[in-house]
Write an enzyme that holds these catalytic residues in place. Sequence first.
Site, PDB file in Angstrom:
ATOM      1  N   SER A 136       2.896   8.704  -7.575  1.00 44.98           N
ATOM      2  CA  SER A 136       2.602   7.486  -6.825  1.00 44.98           C
ATOM      3  C   SER A 136       1.469   6.755  -7.526  1.00 44.98           C
ATOM      4  O   SER A 136       0.384   7.306  -7.733  1.00 44.98           O
ATOM      5  CB  SER A 136       2.196   7.834  -5.383  1.00 44.98           C
ATOM      6  N   LYS A 162       6.707   5.787  -8.082  1.00 49.05           N
ATOM      7  CA  LYS A 162       6.507   4.975  -6.880  1.00 49.05           C
ATOM      8  C   LYS A 162       5.343   4.038  -7.131  1.00 49.05           C
ATOM      9  O   LYS A 162       4.290   4.469  -7.601  1.00 49.05           O
ATOM     10  CB  LYS A 162       6.215   5.846  -5.654  1.00 49.05           C
ATOM     11  N   LYS A 164       2.900   0.851  -5.357  1.00 53.08           N
ATOM     12  CA  LYS A 164       2.492   0.168  -4.133  1.00 53.08           C
ATOM     13  C   LYS A 164       2.724  -1.331  -4.302  1.00 53.08           C
ATOM     14  O   LYS A 164       2.477  -1.891  -5.382  1.00 53.08           O
ATOM     15  CB  LYS A 164       1.012   0.429  -3.851  1.00 53.08           C
ATOM     16  N   ASP A 189       6.399   1.125  -2.150  1.00 52.72           N
ATOM     17  CA  ASP A 189       5.773   1.472  -0.868  1.00 52.72           C
ATOM     18  C   ASP A 189       4.888   0.316  -0.441  1.00 52.72           C
ATOM     19  O   ASP A 189       3.945  -0.049  -1.145  1.00 52.72           O
ATOM     20  CB  ASP A 189       4.953   2.753  -1.028  1.00 52.72           C
ATOM     21  N   GLU A 214       9.689   1.764   0.955  1.00 51.11           N
ATOM     22  CA  GLU A 214       9.015   2.584   1.970  1.00 51.11           C
ATOM     23  C   GLU A 214       8.147   1.717   2.880  1.00 51.11           C
ATOM     24  O   GLU A 214       7.342   0.921   2.408  1.00 51.11           O
ATOM     25  CB  GLU A 214       8.161   3.648   1.272  1.00 51.11           C
ATOM     26  N   ASP A 239       7.743   5.905   6.910  1.00 47.69           N
ATOM     27  CA  ASP A 239       6.589   6.783   6.720  1.00 47.69           C
ATOM     28  C   ASP A 239       5.729   6.721   7.976  1.00 47.69           C
ATOM     29  O   ASP A 239       5.862   7.543   8.888  1.00 47.69           O
ATOM     30  CB  ASP A 239       5.825   6.338   5.471  1.00 47.69           C
ATOM     31  N   LYS A 263       5.356  13.710   6.134  1.00 50.53           N
ATOM     32  CA  LYS A 263       4.005  14.129   5.782  1.00 50.53           C
ATOM     33  C   LYS A 263       3.506  15.073   6.871  1.00 50.53           C
ATOM     34  O   LYS A 263       3.521  14.729   8.056  1.00 50.53           O
ATOM     35  CB  LYS A 263       3.073  12.922   5.664  1.00 50.53           C
ATOM     36  N   GLY A 291       2.492  12.120  -0.117  1.00 53.96           N
ATOM     37  CA  GLY A 291       1.155  12.647  -0.374  1.00 53.96           C
ATOM     38  C   GLY A 291       0.085  11.807   0.277  1.00 53.96           C
ATOM     39  O   GLY A 291       0.283  10.621   0.571  1.00 53.96           O
TER      40      GLY A 291
END
Length: 369
Positions: A136, A162, A164, A189, A214, A239, A263, A291
Amino acid sequence: MDLTSVTLRRLRMCLKTPFTTSFGSFKEKDFILVEVRDREGVSGWGESVAFTTPWYTEETLQTNWHLLEDVLIPMLLEKPIHHPDQVSELFVSVKRNQMAKSALEGAVWDLYARRQGKPLAKVLGGEKTAIEVGISLGIQPKVQDLLHRIEESIKEGYRRIKIKIKPGWDMDILAEIRCHFPDVPLMVDANSAYQPEDLNHLKRLDEFNLMMVEQPLASENLIDHAILQQSLSTPICLDESIGSLENARQAIELGSCGIINIKIGRVGGLTPAKAIHDLCREKGIPVWCGGMLESGIGRGHNIALTTLSNFMMPGDTAASARYWDRDIICPEVTVTNGWIQVPQSPGIGYEPDQEAIDAYTLYSNTYRA
């Protein structure tokens, strides 16, 4: 398990490089480390993933400490625990506060597995001997910085990238990434950065051959996620929306997602995480493990959980060395060609590095039965 004490430690670990999302930037991670000890002197370890500011969920490190100290630990030490599943049952009267519950429950699971002389993965019912992992990457100062980090991650063998995203850092960035890395497995994400009125803008995500998007909308917006999912061919992964088994059931029934990120801290522990995994397997919804910038203790729990059969996509459990100059476990978590070998030692499979723990500890307290 006749528990005799619980020790809470507040640790601070500096990240190698800042990690930036749509809701903030991190240069260091403060967290609570939990150690439970039984009458035979065996210890189990857990970790709270709550941040110091309530920008991911309503929980913070400070509220977790209060809940653990004043509510959860007294409840846990009141009577013997025969199986870790009982911890979730014991805490059912306490509303939410999932990360606080998870930290204590995880320590009990680790202790239970150590007393059984078995790896936590086996005790949970895991089947895998190795797990596939991705990386990530936070929002970078410049797109060239992000491209460089993607290239590094690919060379290191990570199986999925991944990134952001947020308004103003999304479609143009993805176009640049696909220009340089047309075939890399890629997901994005948003950490709830968008609004329902952004639907037409978010439709453009279908242009980039993504594994998933996400949490594009706010956590409570299951209906709006369902509307968005109907408009996208790219699967939505939830998430922050999934804080419980009931949240997962409703999201699946509404069609709010095609994938769920589990998670442990967000859902209240390993027992509810397993229950969500089992529901998703029954309903044909693949899951993966996200994570929370965990230390090695939390990473050990994530690795064990990911050995369950319906974890079908690479998770975020990258190597310790990606984040920390020195982790608090021995050996540290390592990744080889995108895979982590599941440790076969009892418990989480990694031993706490007491010297490192002491070096990072700001303060601690022990509570006795």
